[in-house]
Each structure stands twice: as C-alpha cells, then as structure tokens.
Design an enzyme around this catalytic site. Structure first.
Site, short mmCIF file in Angstrom:
data_model
loop_
_atom_site.label_atom_id
_atom_site.label_comp_id
_atom_site.label_asym_id
_atom_site.label_seq_id
_atom_site.Cartn_x
_atom_site.Cartn_y
_atom_site.Cartn_z
N ASP A 1 0.81 -1.21 0.00
CA ASP A 1 0.00 0.00 0.00
C ASP A 1 0.85 1.27 0.00
OD1 ASP A 1 0.72 -0.71 2.64
OD2 ASP A 1 -0.82 0.60 3.47
N HIS A 2 2.18 1.10 0.02
CA HIS A 2 3.08 2.25 -0.02
C HIS A 2 4.03 2.22 -1.22
CE1 HIS A 2 2.27 4.05 4.02
NE2 HIS A 2 1.75 2.85 4.19
N HIS B 1 8.78 0.74 11.75
CA HIS B 1 7.59 0.00 11.32
C HIS B 1 7.95 -1.40 10.83
CE1 HIS B 1 3.63 -0.66 9.63
NE2 HIS B 1 4.12 -0.78 8.41
N HIS C 1 1.91 0.18 13.98
CA HIS C 1 1.46 1.55 13.69
C HIS C 1 1.33 2.29 15.02
CE1 HIS C 1 0.35 1.06 9.42
NE2 HIS C 1 0.02 -0.18 9.76
N HIS D 1 -3.75 8.41 6.04
CA HIS D 1 -3.68 6.98 6.32
C HIS D 1 -4.55 6.62 7.52
CE1 HIS D 1 -1.97 2.98 7.08
NE2 HIS D 1 -1.36 3.06 5.90
#
Length: 614
Positions: A81-82, A164, A402, A424
């Site tokens: 997703d990044h 992360h 997160h 986000h």
C-alpha cells in the site's frame, strides 16, 4: 513541451504557500501517495495500491497532477500500500523524476513486486505493469541511509528510522527553510527486532502523520504477546488449527520470533507444526540476515551466537498441497486481508469448524474480508459465491507496528509542529484523532493547526521562505561585522546559495568569469580641448597622457595629432585629429559592467553635447 518548459518560477503571490494533496490515503487506509508542492518544487511521498480494489481502481488518483513535474519520489517502506504503484508511475507514465528508498526497502521491493506481477498477471483485470517496468524502476531507484541528507534540485531530503518494518523510514524535506516531516507508517515502541522511530534533529514546520489507529491505545508489548500466545495455545489445546493471515514481510518476522521463543520454552508444543506458507518470506530471509545492523541491539546481540531468523520450529510450505492437514497446527499465510490466495483458501476450509481459530495480527482495512470477520457474522461469502457458516473463533491482536494515540500525541508534543496533516486513516478514526489532538494542544497551550484532507483535496499552508547565502572564498577571509553589507556574486547551486568574489568562480563552481571589451567611435567636429574640459568638469580625476594645460576655445589640433584620456577609472577616450581626408574622431573603450557602462553613457552624452548633438 519539455520538462524545463513546465518549470515556471513560483508566482510571487503563491510562493509562500505549501500545497499538500493526498492522491490516496486521504480519509482512507491504502494506496498511500501524498503530493507536496512548494517554491516550484514537487515531491511525491509513497505510491502504493489499495488492498480493497484491483487493477487500475487500486491506484492512487494519479491523473490529478502532471507527473512530469514531480522532481522526486520518496518511498518509506516495502508494504504494497506504499510501494506497489511505483513501477506503474515509472514505467507507464511521463514521470521523469528521481526515486529514493533505503537499502533494505529496495532489496525487498524487488522480490516483493516480482511476486506481485506474477499474481496480478493472472487476474481478469490484468497486470498494472510488467517485470520490465519493475526492472526499469529498480535501475532508476537510488538508496539513502538513515540520518543521511541528500539534495535534489534545491530539495534537501533526510531519512530517519520509522520503526515500522525493516528499512522503513520517515522523510524530512527542506525547501528554502521550510521543513516538512512525512512519517509514513511509524512506531515509537521498539519490538523484538526493530528500534523505535527517531526524533528529527530539527523541529519541522509541518508534519504529515498516519492516523491508522485514531484514538485507540495498544496493549503494552509484553501483554500483547502474552495474550497472543494464550490464544494460540487455547486453539491448539482444543484440537484446532490456527490461521494467522499476515503480510509476508515485516510483521510476519515479528510473529515468527514470538512463536519460536514460545516453542523453545514449551516442550509440549514442539510436536505441533508451524507452517510459513510464503515463498517470498523464505527468500527474503537473506535480506534480514544482510541488514542485521539496521535492527535493534537485542537482535544484534543474538546474531553473535546464532542467526535469530533461522527458525528450527518453522516449516516453509510451497503450497496448500504440502500441508499435512490432519491435526492441530499453526499456519501463517498471505495475504493479511483474506482477499485471495492461501489465507483465503485455508480460511474457507477451516471456518466452519468451531475448534479452529483465526487471529488477525495486522490492521484490517475497511472493505476486506479480514474487517468483515472481525464483526463475527454468522455467515461469510466464499470466493466461489456460496455461503459458509462462521463457527471458528475470531480474535484481533495487532502486531502491525502503527502508532497509537499516546505515541502520536507524545511525538507531536516533542517535535511541536504548528501544522499537522492527518493521512492513512479511516474518516471516523481520523476525525476522533483530530479532536483529541486539538484538545491536547489547547490543554498544553500549544499552537497546532490540524487538517484532515480527503483524497485529491489540497491543503494550503502559508510559510515565508527563508533565503540564506554562505559567504565563501576571498569574501570570507575577513569576518564581516553585524549588518555589514557585502558585495559579490550570488551563485545558486541546488538549495545552496553562495556569495563570492568574481575571481573565486572557478574554485567554487564550474563557471569562469569573462570580459566584454566594448568600443564606440564618434565623429568630432569641435576641438578635442573642449571635450577634455567638459570631461574634467564632470569627472574628477580625469587623466590624460599630457597635461590639460590652458584650453583655448576654438583651437584646432595639428593634423594627425592624437591624445588619450582615462575617465572615471573606467573608460579610455582616444582622440585622432583629421588627416588625409579622414575625419577627426574619438574612440571610447571600456570593459562591460554596470559601473563602466554608466560612465561610458555619460561620456558619450558629454561628447555629443560639446559637439552640439544634444
């Protein structure tokens, strides 16, 4: 139109406006992509896909901007997703900028997206790009280290640890004194293999921060791990199978470290198999071994004795056909959102047996099956379209790394930016976080403006650009007094302005000073003595090759006589008397420059006035 043609100088009315626009991840989770514009520069932060969609529908809204104007793309980490839309932008659009990510991110992106291309190529909506596009992207991608600052066409970029996943970073950009921090996905709490996110060296003016968990608070790490192990034990004790849908890289390695420790300390569990059903995760272990130095001190110390990522209780599965599905077991399978693949296949096979259990160990994105089963419906729809009873246990124990509300709130208090842009996060969670942060700022007497843009909705923040020049060379030999004016050449190289003496150009730049010698001839029908007198009156210190002496009006020079003057220490005036039919005339010579040009203009005006021309 060339790329340079599109590079216009910023409008004076708008040059102090920072524009921030999410092309994805605006009041949603997925397809992270944020555009930042300031002082004529354009930066793209991340470029991922949305896990809840497929094909071009999963992409950020890239047609909102002209990708040809993007100077640089900064990719924070390797999650799809990044990063999964980066090869699409590089290979299928007119993007011509530079791409940066950390060393481990680049290494894993190459492996991860090769699998993505193979899987998506079999879909009915087709692949977004080919392996050739991916190879072009990897060839173009440059790497950056933590705490390294690079400069890209007037943009200073610094990478900080994000905590992360392996290689994940936060990016700080600085343009004309404006500092902006983009956190990407980050965590301020260290885990079993990663350190916590860094604090930037300098306070940013703007922070773009994730809001994934809104105002939620995570359990402390030891309690979370204990609860997870207890849930796994409970399912196995009742004779069931444990399904752990995970992302192949990142949190999967964290969960494997927990399971490996549990099995080492529990002889009664060592006959229960743990399966890692991802060839990608198996291949990426070499990357984790390579970048041990980018992990925390615990892992570095453990590595001195043995490789902590060589799991003796974990078996790697090539496919579901290799699964010995005859008794209790633990299976880690992809994808984490249960949209397709082996995790979906096993979930549908096991969900009707109440002995079995599924543990969602990552953030469940809205619109996915993982989010749906957390509401514990009585039935779910299978991939083939028929209903299945949901009888297995469903638990959510997040290891997604997160930041929660305490982490985000404390981090923003520490860096104390006047402007915070939330991305986000789903709309509800984002709005709750916005209100909580506003209340916290008010309670602590802080100035904090919060923004929650939707996708393609721009945010404009006014920031006065700062102009600083470094004095170098001869001008820097003597320390200047406060408020002393300095005269020299101002040279801009990227983001750095330098003030220097013209003679220093070859030493600090690739430029070399040149000279322009100008010459002009004027006919003269009056005695040159009158010209000399007029110049002497106007310019103090006019010098000639003979004494000026007494000037007799109307006196003429001898045929062929010549004289020369130096006026204002800038212009040479040479006189030639009439001879052999050649008219008397004066020739002006000077080296081009603002001062000498002005003196030359004045000398010409005086000569013409004496001559009667003006």
């Amino acid at each position: 139109m060339s790329r340079l043609d599109k590079r216009k100088e910023p409008d004076p009315e708008e040059q102090d406006l920072v524009e921030i626009m999410p092309l994805g991840a605006g009041q949603e989770v997925g397809r992270s992509c944020v555009i930042v514009k300031y002082m004529g520069k354009t930066i793209m932060m991340d470029c991922g896909i949305h896990p809840g969609f497929s094909g071009e529908a999963s992409l950020p809204f890239l047609d909102t901007i002209d990708l040809d104007t993007v100077d640089v793309m900064l990719v924070t980490h390797f999650h799809l997703d990044h990063c999964a839309a980066v090869p699409y932008v590089v290979g299928r659009t007119n993007f011509k900028g530079r791409v940066f990510m950390t060393h481990p991110t680049k290494a894993i992106v190459g492996t991860l997206l090769k699998d993505f291309v193979k899987v998506s190529g079999g879909r009915t909506d087709g692949a977004l790009y080919t392996e050739k596009d991916l190879e072009k992207t990897l060839d173009l991608t440059e790497v950056i280290d933590f705490h390294q600052t690079i400069e890209v066409d007037g943009i200073q970029v610094t990478a900080y640890r994000a905590g992360h996943v392996l290689g994940a970073c936060m990016f700080e950009i600085e343009i004309a004194g404006m500092r902006l921090l983009y956190t990407g996905d980050y965590s301020r709490v260290p885990d079993r293999h990663l350190s916590a996110a860094d604090t930037p060296d300098n306070p940013p003016h703007i922070v773009i921060v994730e809001s994934t968990y809104g105002v939620s608070k995570h359990l402390p790490r030891d309690q979370r791990e204990q609860r997870f192990v207890e849930k796994v034990r409970g399912i196995l004790t009742r004779g069931g199978r444990v399904l752990l849908p995970v992302v192949a890289l990142g949190r999967a390695q964290e969960v494997l470290l927990i399971l490996e420790e549990c099995w080492n300390n529990s002889p009664e569990l060592q006959n229960v198999p743990i399966y890692q059903a991802s060839g990608l995760a198996r291949r990426a272990i070499s990357v984790y071994q390579t970048y041990i130095e980018m992990m925390n001190d615990d892992i570095k110390a453990a590595f001195q004795a043995s490789n902590p990522f060589m799991f003796k209780h974990v078996t790697h599965l090539k496919s579901s056909q290799h699964l010995d599905d005859i008794g209790p077991c633990v299976v880690m399978a992809t994808p984490s959102m249960l949209q397709s693949g082996l995790s979906r296949e096993l979930f549908e096979a096991w969900c009707e047996d109440p002995r079995n259990g599924i543990i969602i160990a990552d953030f469940a994105v809205a619109g996915t099956l993982a989010r749906e089963v957390l509401d514990e419906p009585k039935e779910i729809m299978s991939h083939s379209g028929h209903k299945l009873a949901l009888r297995c246990s469903v638990d959510a124990i997040s290891f997604s790394a997160h930041a929660d509300f305490p982490q985000t709130s404390d981090f923003l208090d520490e860096v104390n930016p006047p402007h915070v842009v939330l991305v986000h996060g789903e709309a509800g969670e984002m709005m709750r976080l916005k209100r909580a942060l506003e209340q916290r700022a008010k309670a602590t007497d802080r100035i904090r403006n919060l923004y929650t843009p939707k996708v393609t909705q721009p945010v404009h923040i006014r920031h006065q650009p700062r102009h600083v020049a470094k004095v170098v060379g001869r001008l820097a030999e003597k320390r200047a007094a406060t408020e002393q004016a300095l005269q020299g050449l101002l040279v801009r190289h990227g983001a750095q302005d330098s003030l220097m003496h013209p003679s220093d150009l070859p030493f600090f730049t690739k430029l070399h000073p040149g000279r322009v010698l100008q010459r002009q001839l004027l006919a003269l029908h009056k005695p040159f003595s009158e010209v000399r007198l007029a110049l002497e009156v106007m310019f103090e210190g006019t010098k000639g090759d003979t004494d000026l002496g007494q000037v007799t009006p109307g006196a003429m020079q001898e045929p062929g006589a010549s004289q020369s003057l130096r006026v204002g220490d800038a212009v040479n005036v040479s006189y030639k008397a009439e001879e052999c039919g050649e008219l008397a005339h004066v020739v002006l010579e000077w080296e081009g420059g603002s001062t000498s040009d002005m003196v030359a203009d004045a000398v010409i005006a005086i000569i013409l006035q004496v001559h009667g021309g003006i």
